[in-house]
Design a protein around this motif. Structure first.
Motif, PDB file in Angstrom:
ATOM      1  N   LEU A  77       1.815   5.632  -7.855  1.00  0.00           N
ATOM      2  CA  LEU A  77       2.631   4.978  -6.823  1.00  0.00           C
ATOM      3  C   LEU A  77       2.516   5.676  -5.474  1.00  0.00           C
ATOM      4  CD1 LEU A  77       5.745   4.226  -9.021  1.00  0.00           C
ATOM      5  CD2 LEU A  77       4.169   2.524  -8.065  1.00  0.00           C
ATOM      6  N   GLN A  78       2.401   6.985  -5.492  1.00  0.00           N
ATOM      7  CA  GLN A  78       2.209   7.713  -4.236  1.00  0.00           C
ATOM      8  C   GLN A  78       0.864   7.384  -3.603  1.00  0.00           C
ATOM      9  OE1 GLN A  78       2.666  11.943  -4.914  1.00  0.00           O
ATOM     10  NE2 GLN A  78       4.756  11.898  -4.131  1.00  0.00           N
ATOM     11  N   HIS A  79      -0.187   7.412  -4.402  1.00  0.00           N
ATOM     12  CA  HIS A  79      -1.526   7.274  -3.856  1.00  0.00           C
ATOM     13  C   HIS A  79      -1.936   5.831  -3.581  1.00  0.00           C
ATOM     14  CE1 HIS A  79      -1.573  11.448  -4.360  1.00  0.00           C
ATOM     15  NE2 HIS A  79      -2.231  11.557  -5.483  1.00  0.00           N
ATOM     16  N   ARG A  80      -1.547   4.923  -4.456  1.00  0.00           N
ATOM     17  CA  ARG A  80      -1.967   3.527  -4.298  1.00  0.00           C
ATOM     18  C   ARG A  80      -1.002   2.682  -3.474  1.00  0.00           C
ATOM     19  NH1 ARG A  80      -6.740   2.417  -7.455  1.00  0.00           N
ATOM     20  NH2 ARG A  80      -6.355   0.250  -6.910  1.00  0.00           N
ATOM     21  N   HIS A  81       0.277   3.068  -3.474  1.00  0.00           N
ATOM     22  CA  HIS A  81       1.288   2.263  -2.782  1.00  0.00           C
ATOM     23  C   HIS A  81       2.031   3.057  -1.705  1.00  0.00           C
ATOM     24  CE1 HIS A  81       0.769  -1.208  -5.390  1.00  0.00           C
ATOM     25  NE2 HIS A  81       0.565  -0.319  -6.356  1.00  0.00           N
ATOM     26  N   GLU A  82       1.607   4.302  -1.491  1.00  0.00           N
ATOM     27  CA  GLU A  82       2.149   5.158  -0.435  1.00  0.00           C
ATOM     28  C   GLU A  82       3.675   5.269  -0.483  1.00  0.00           C
ATOM     29  OE1 GLU A  82       0.432   3.790   3.228  1.00  0.00           O
ATOM     30  OE2 GLU A  82      -1.578   4.327   2.587  1.00  0.00           O
ATOM     31  N   MET A  83       4.218   5.304  -1.692  1.00  0.00           N
ATOM     32  CA  MET A  83       5.656   5.456  -1.852  1.00  0.00           C
ATOM     33  C   MET A  83       6.020   6.936  -1.784  1.00  0.00           C
ATOM     34  SD  MET A  83       6.367   2.623  -4.839  1.00  0.00           S
ATOM     35  CE  MET A  83       8.143   2.636  -4.638  1.00  0.00           C
ATOM     36  N   ASN A  84       7.106   7.238  -1.085  1.00  0.00           N
ATOM     37  CA  ASN A  84       7.507   8.642  -0.938  1.00  0.00           C
ATOM     38  C   ASN A  84       8.956   8.880  -1.354  1.00  0.00           C
ATOM     39  OD1 ASN A  84       8.917   7.514   1.142  1.00  0.00           O
ATOM     40  ND2 ASN A  84       7.741   8.495   2.766  1.00  0.00           N
ATOM     41  N   ASN A  85       9.534   7.959  -2.110  1.00  0.00           N
ATOM     42  CA  ASN A  85      10.918   8.074  -2.569  1.00  0.00           C
ATOM     43  C   ASN A  85      10.982   8.312  -4.075  1.00  0.00           C
ATOM     44  OD1 ASN A  85       9.879   5.443  -3.000  1.00  0.00           O
ATOM     45  ND2 ASN A  85      11.930   4.605  -3.204  1.00  0.00           N
ATOM     46  N   LEU A  86       9.981   8.979  -4.617  1.00  0.00           N
ATOM     47  CA  LEU A  86       9.816   9.120  -6.064  1.00  0.00           C
ATOM     48  C   LEU A  86      10.099  10.528  -6.547  1.00  0.00           C
ATOM     49  CD1 LEU A  86       6.351   7.358  -6.111  1.00  0.00           C
ATOM     50  CD2 LEU A  86       8.530   6.294  -6.703  1.00  0.00           C
ATOM     51  N   LEU A  87      10.700  10.614  -7.738  1.00  0.00           N
ATOM     52  CA  LEU A  87      10.917  11.882  -8.415  1.00  0.00           C
ATOM     53  C   LEU A  87      10.574  11.707  -9.890  1.00  0.00           C
ATOM     54  CD1 LEU A  87      14.392  12.666  -6.862  1.00  0.00           C
ATOM     55  CD2 LEU A  87      12.324  14.022  -6.478  1.00  0.00           C
ATOM     56  N   ASN A  88       9.964  12.716 -10.468  1.00  0.00           N
ATOM     57  CA  ASN A  88       9.668  12.721 -11.890  1.00  0.00           C
ATOM     58  C   ASN A  88      10.757  13.501 -12.618  1.00  0.00           C
ATOM     59  OD1 ASN A  88       7.863  12.343 -14.226  1.00  0.00           O
ATOM     60  ND2 ASN A  88       7.651  14.560 -14.129  1.00  0.00           N
ATOM     61  N   LEU A  89      11.248  12.960 -13.739  1.00  0.00           N
ATOM     62  CA  LEU A  89      12.224  13.687 -14.548  1.00  0.00           C
ATOM     63  C   LEU A  89      11.475  14.728 -15.374  1.00  0.00           C
ATOM     64  CD1 LEU A  89      15.101  14.164 -15.508  1.00  0.00           C
ATOM     65  CD2 LEU A  89      14.705  12.416 -17.260  1.00  0.00           C
ATOM     66  N   ARG A  90      11.604  15.997 -15.004  1.00  0.00           N
ATOM     67  CA  ARG A  90      10.904  17.090 -15.686  1.00  0.00           C
ATOM     68  C   ARG A  90      11.376  17.192 -17.140  1.00  0.00           C
ATOM     69  NH1 ARG A  90      12.244  22.551 -13.342  1.00  0.00           N
ATOM     70  NH2 ARG A  90      11.442  21.572 -11.460  1.00  0.00           N
ATOM     71  N   GLY A  91      10.435  17.122 -18.061  1.00  0.00           N
ATOM     72  CA  GLY A  91      10.758  17.204 -19.491  1.00  0.00           C
ATOM     73  C   GLY A  91      11.130  15.879 -20.107  1.00  0.00           C
ATOM     74  N   GLY A  92      11.246  14.840 -19.296  1.00  0.00           N
ATOM     75  CA  GLY A  92      11.501  13.489 -19.787  1.00  0.00           C
ATOM     76  C   GLY A  92      12.825  13.316 -20.498  1.00  0.00           C
TER      77      GLY A  92
END
Length: 107
Positions: A77-92
């Protein structure tokens, strides 16, 4: 390094009433087994066709089992759609179950 947050940080932000979109990128059977309340299922393989379901006006937290698929989703999403409001949940959701909400099943 891609942006992420811990289960505890997510829990605090949700408890404070922050308007966050939770996107679960696991498979339907995983999502049906356990999920974080309020999350929306978009399996990783469907993400390219369903990008319009993401709300770019608020933070989006991407969730999977251990944080690997959600990190792939974030990178896409960052690279293909240039979204910058994203966070990954560490450890899921696994870490969420162990460290925040033991009522969420572990698998």
């Amino acid at each position: 390094m891609l942006p992420e947050l811990t289960p505890e940080e997510l829990n605090l932000r949700l408890a404070n009433g922050e308007d966050i979109q939770l996107i679960d990128v696991r498979q339907p059977e995983e999502y049906n087994y356990c999920r974080i309340e309020g999350s929306h299922l978009i399996p990783l393989g469907e993400l390219p066709q369903r990008v319009e379901e993401l709300d770019e006006t608020r933070p989006i937290v991407l969730i999977c089992h251990h944080g690997v698929r959600s990190m792939q989703a974030l990178a896409y999403l960052q690279h293909r759609h240039e979204m910058n409001n994203l966070l990954n949940l560490r450890g899921g959701i696994h870490a969420w179950s162990l460290r925040v909400d033991p009522t969420v099943a572990v698998y």
